[in-house]
Design a protein around this motif. Structure first.
Motif, PDB file in Angstrom:
ATOM      1  N   MET A 176       0.819  -1.218   0.000  1.00 34.22           N
ATOM      2  CA  MET A 176       0.000   0.000   0.000  1.00 34.22           C
ATOM      3  C   MET A 176       0.852   1.268   0.000  1.00 34.22           C
ATOM      4  O   MET A 176       0.444   2.315   0.454  1.00 34.22           O
ATOM      5  N   GLU A 177       2.063   1.177  -0.533  1.00 33.17           N
ATOM      6  CA  GLU A 177       2.928   2.344  -0.534  1.00 33.17           C
ATOM      7  C   GLU A 177       2.385   3.452  -1.423  1.00 33.17           C
ATOM      8  O   GLU A 177       2.722   4.617  -1.242  1.00 33.17           O
ATOM      9  N   HIS A 178       1.549   3.096  -2.388  1.00 34.62           N
ATOM     10  CA  HIS A 178       0.986   4.106  -3.285  1.00 34.62           C
ATOM     11  C   HIS A 178      -0.172   4.860  -2.647  1.00 34.62           C
ATOM     12  O   HIS A 178      -0.611   5.880  -3.167  1.00 34.62           O
ATOM     13  N   ILE A 179      -0.688   4.358  -1.523  1.00 39.54           N
ATOM     14  CA  ILE A 179      -1.802   5.016  -0.825  1.00 39.54           C
ATOM     15  C   ILE A 179      -1.220   5.867   0.306  1.00 39.54           C
ATOM     16  O   ILE A 179      -0.597   5.351   1.229  1.00 39.54           O
ATOM     17  N   GLU A 180      -1.438   7.187   0.211  1.00 39.45           N
ATOM     18  CA  GLU A 180      -0.940   8.094   1.247  1.00 39.45           C
ATOM     19  C   GLU A 180      -1.835   8.035   2.486  1.00 39.45           C
ATOM     20  O   GLU A 180      -1.358   7.879   3.601  1.00 39.45           O
ATOM     21  N   PHE A 181      -3.145   8.146   2.269  1.00 37.32           N
ATOM     22  CA  PHE A 181      -4.096   8.031   3.388  1.00 37.32           C
ATOM     23  C   PHE A 181      -5.507   7.946   2.821  1.00 37.32           C
ATOM     24  O   PHE A 181      -5.737   8.227   1.641  1.00 37.32           O
ATOM     25  N   ALA A 182      -6.454   7.553   3.687  1.00 33.30           N
ATOM     26  CA  ALA A 182      -7.867   7.505   3.313  1.00 33.30           C
ATOM     27  C   ALA A 182      -8.693   7.753   4.567  1.00 33.30           C
ATOM     28  O   ALA A 182      -8.361   7.261   5.653  1.00 33.30           O
ATOM     29  N   TYR A 183      -9.792   8.527   4.412  1.00 37.91           N
ATOM     30  CA  TYR A 183     -10.636   8.887   5.551  1.00 37.91           C
ATOM     31  C   TYR A 183     -12.107   8.816   5.155  1.00 37.91           C
ATOM     32  O   TYR A 183     -12.457   9.035   3.979  1.00 37.91           O
TER      33      TYR A 183
ATOM     34  N   HIS B 236       3.805   7.058  -8.115  1.00 38.85           N
ATOM     35  CA  HIS B 236       4.171   5.694  -7.692  1.00 38.85           C
ATOM     36  C   HIS B 236       3.822   4.706  -8.814  1.00 38.85           C
ATOM     37  O   HIS B 236       2.743   4.801  -9.417  1.00 38.85           O
ATOM     38  N   PRO B 237       4.701   3.767  -9.113  1.00 43.82           N
ATOM     39  CA  PRO B 237       4.431   2.841 -10.229  1.00 43.82           C
ATOM     40  C   PRO B 237       3.207   1.956 -10.020  1.00 43.82           C
ATOM     41  O   PRO B 237       2.648   1.436 -11.000  1.00 43.82           O
ATOM     42  N   ASP B 238       2.774   1.757  -8.778  1.00 44.77           N
ATOM     43  CA  ASP B 238       1.623   0.888  -8.513  1.00 44.77           C
ATOM     44  C   ASP B 238       0.285   1.628  -8.589  1.00 44.77           C
ATOM     45  O   ASP B 238      -0.769   0.982  -8.557  1.00 44.77           O
ATOM     46  N   THR B 239       0.329   2.954  -8.665  1.00 46.33           N
ATOM     47  CA  THR B 239      -0.921   3.723  -8.579  1.00 46.33           C
ATOM     48  C   THR B 239      -1.847   3.440  -9.756  1.00 46.33           C
ATOM     49  O   THR B 239      -3.024   3.100  -9.570  1.00 46.33           O
ATOM     50  N   ASP B 240      -1.338   3.576 -10.962  1.00 45.29           N
ATOM     51  CA  ASP B 240      -2.199   3.391 -12.137  1.00 45.29           C
ATOM     52  C   ASP B 240      -2.719   1.958 -12.244  1.00 45.29           C
ATOM     53  O   ASP B 240      -3.929   1.754 -12.449  1.00 45.29           O
ATOM     54  N   PRO B 241      -1.872   0.925 -12.107  1.00 44.84           N
ATOM     55  CA  PRO B 241      -2.415  -0.449 -12.157  1.00 44.84           C
ATOM     56  C   PRO B 241      -3.439  -0.712 -11.057  1.00 44.84           C
ATOM     57  O   PRO B 241      -4.437  -1.410 -11.297  1.00 44.84           O
ATOM     58  N   TRP B 242      -3.198  -0.174  -9.853  1.00 38.93           N
ATOM     59  CA  TRP B 242      -4.136  -0.386  -8.751  1.00 38.93           C
ATOM     60  C   TRP B 242      -5.481   0.272  -9.033  1.00 38.93           C
ATOM     61  O   TRP B 242      -6.541  -0.320  -8.777  1.00 38.93           O
ATOM     62  N   MET B 243      -5.450   1.468  -9.581  1.00 39.41           N
ATOM     63  CA  MET B 243      -6.709   2.147  -9.917  1.00 39.41           C
ATOM     64  C   MET B 243      -7.458   1.379 -10.998  1.00 39.41           C
ATOM     65  O   MET B 243      -8.682   1.238 -10.952  1.00 39.41           O
ATOM     66  N   GLU B 244      -6.723   0.871 -11.980  1.00 33.63           N
ATOM     67  CA  GLU B 244      -7.363   0.119 -13.060  1.00 33.63           C
ATOM     68  C   GLU B 244      -7.994  -1.165 -12.541  1.00 33.63           C
ATOM     69  O   GLU B 244      -9.077  -1.564 -12.989  1.00 33.63           O
ATOM     70  N   GLU B 245      -7.325  -1.792 -11.573  1.00 31.39           N
ATOM     71  CA  GLU B 245      -7.813  -3.081 -11.074  1.00 31.39           C
ATOM     72  C   GLU B 245      -8.916  -2.919 -10.037  1.00 31.39           C
ATOM     73  O   GLU B 245      -9.909  -3.658 -10.055  1.00 31.39           O
ATOM     74  N   VAL B 246      -8.785  -1.962  -9.133  1.00 36.06           N
ATOM     75  CA  VAL B 246      -9.672  -1.869  -7.970  1.00 36.06           C
ATOM     76  C   VAL B 246     -10.767  -0.831  -8.159  1.00 36.06           C
ATOM     77  O   VAL B 246     -11.938  -1.088  -7.851  1.00 36.06           O
ATOM     78  N   LEU B 247     -10.408   0.341  -8.682  1.00 41.96           N
ATOM     79  CA  LEU B 247     -11.386   1.436  -8.800  1.00 41.96           C
ATOM     80  C   LEU B 247     -12.057   1.362 -10.162  1.00 41.96           C
ATOM     81  O   LEU B 247     -11.817   2.183 -11.050  1.00 41.96           O
ATOM     82  N   ASP B 248     -12.911   0.354 -10.331  1.00 42.11           N
ATOM     83  CA  ASP B 248     -13.540   0.138 -11.632  1.00 42.11           C
ATOM     84  C   ASP B 248     -14.567   1.215 -11.975  1.00 42.11           C
ATOM     85  O   ASP B 248     -15.021   1.312 -13.119  1.00 42.11           O
ATOM     86  N   PHE B 249     -14.942   2.054 -11.003  1.00 44.20           N
ATOM     87  CA  PHE B 249     -15.896   3.122 -11.278  1.00 44.20           C
ATOM     88  C   PHE B 249     -15.214   4.341 -11.923  1.00 44.20           C
ATOM     89  O   PHE B 249     -15.890   5.276 -12.353  1.00 44.20           O
ATOM     90  N   VAL B 250     -13.894   4.352 -11.991  1.00 45.26           N
ATOM     91  CA  VAL B 250     -13.155   5.435 -12.647  1.00 45.26           C
ATOM     92  C   VAL B 250     -12.874   5.018 -14.081  1.00 45.26           C
ATOM     93  O   VAL B 250     -12.188   4.026 -14.339  1.00 45.26           O
ATOM     94  N   GLU B 251     -13.409   5.762 -15.036  1.00 49.38           N
ATOM     95  CA  GLU B 251     -13.249   5.446 -16.453  1.00 49.38           C
ATOM     96  C   GLU B 251     -11.791   5.661 -16.897  1.00 49.38           C
ATOM     97  O   GLU B 251     -11.075   6.483 -16.314  1.00 49.38           O
ATOM     98  N   PRO B 252     -11.332   4.922 -17.924  1.00 51.15           N
ATOM     99  CA  PRO B 252      -9.946   5.069 -18.400  1.00 51.15           C
ATOM    100  C   PRO B 252      -9.549   6.506 -18.758  1.00 51.15           C
ATOM    101  O   PRO B 252      -8.446   6.926 -18.402  1.00 51.15           O
TER     102      PRO B 252
END
Length: 323
Positions: free
Chosen positions: A1-8, A43-59
């Motif tokens: 989770m190094e690409h995630i700074e924080f979540a609230y 972060h190199p993991d940010t874009d792949p993680w968004m593509e895989e997990v945040l499916d509500f965000v369009e390309p």
């Protein structure tokens, strides 16, 4: 989770609660209650993680949020509202005018922000959220964020204006070549700030006037006030840029005047010594028949004649008002 700074969590019974695990973050982002996620854009993991997990965000939206080069703008997408802003760079050892890009995605149930470097405005808003005193709606969050960015911009412009005022007083009092580098530095800072604040002014104005269904009247009024502050900031930057151009011209004119004075003095000296040099050269030739060659007084007579010729030249130059 190094690409995630924080979540609230932003509203509901868990308002102000930090989400520590990836599962909790994903579950909250897919729920109806509002959550805020901040990611590291580079972060190199940010874009792949968004593509895989945040499916509500369009390309197209994801590409706008993770792009290397950004320009302040606001656009309505099918999946939400995308706002790209810039904040002054207050990180140690970095230039203020190298503004930090902040990418924001908003829809009624989630807020996702991304940045490549820390932003003090984001840190302050995070502290407020963690204390359960932060905004609890999308529009309020956006307005709060824009206001904080605007406050830092105002502080930076105030300090810049003070430096320009001091520089202006120094140049008007005694222009010097060494001041040129400072004028160039300040002008470059003004240009860099103006390059981002102009589009940011337009983006905030678009949100304040047209906006989005997620923005209430109160939110739009706050954005309108922030837009007005940006308008004044851009106008002040334009004025400072023009003042710095005038200061550079003043320094260049002073340097040119000094150079012209030096050349003028050299020309006067050349005009005086050219006839004297001619006479001494003429009398110094080693040929027979030179007048006074055998007289012990010839040197002093010739020296006196040169003094008379020099004095006569000075009199003529003064009559012509050349000196």
């Amino acid at each position: 989770m190094e690409h995630i700074e924080f979540a609230y969590c932003l509203n509901g019974p868990d308002a102000g609660k930090r989400l520590d695990s990836e599962d909790h973050i994903v579950a909250r982002l897919k729920a109806d209650e509002l959550a805020w996620l901040h990611l590291l854009a580079d972060h190199p993991d940010t874009d792949p993680w968004m593509e895989e997990v945040l499916d509500f965000v369009e390309p197209p939206t994801r590409a706008a949020l993770t792009a290397k080069s950004t320009r302040p703008r606001a656009s309505v997408q099918e999946d939400g509202l995308v706002v790209i802003l810039r904040g002054v760079n207050l990180n140690p050892g970095e230039d203020v005018e190298d503004m930090v890009s902040l990418r924001v995605f908003l829809n009624p149930a989630r807020i996702i922000t991304l940045s490549r470097r820390p932003l003090r405005s984001v840190s302050e808003l995070r502290e407020e959220v963690a204390a359960a005193e932060g905004p609890q709606s999308v529009g309020s969050f956006l307005a709060s964020l824009v206001e904080r960015l605007g406050g830092r911009i105002d502080e930076t412009l105030f300090e810049l204006a003070e430096r320009v005022d001091l520089l202006e007083d120094a140049v008007i009092g005694a222009p010097a070549p060494e001041q040129r580098a400072q004028v160039v530095d300040e002008r470059q800072e003004v240009i860099d700030l103006r390059r981002f604040l102009g589009p940011q002014r337009d983006a905030i104005g678009q949100l304040a006037s047209g906006g989005h269904a997620m923005l209430s009247k109160s939110d739009r009024r706050r954005l309108a006030e922030a837009h007005d502050r940006l308008v004044r900031a851009v106008e002040e930057l334009d004025a400072m840029r023009d003042r710095l151009i005038v200061l550079k011209d003043e320094i260049d004119a002073a340097v040119q005047d000094k150079l012209n004075r030096n050349l003028y003095l050299l020309s006067i000296l050349s005009a005086i010594f050219l006839p004297l040099g001619f006479l001494t050269g003429l009398m110094g030739i080693n040929l027979g028949g030179m007048p006074g060659a055998e007289s012990p007084w010839a040197f002093w007579v010739f020296t006196g004649a040169l003094a008379v010729v020099g004095a006569l030249q000075l009199w003529v130059l003064r009559r012509l008002r050349w000196i």
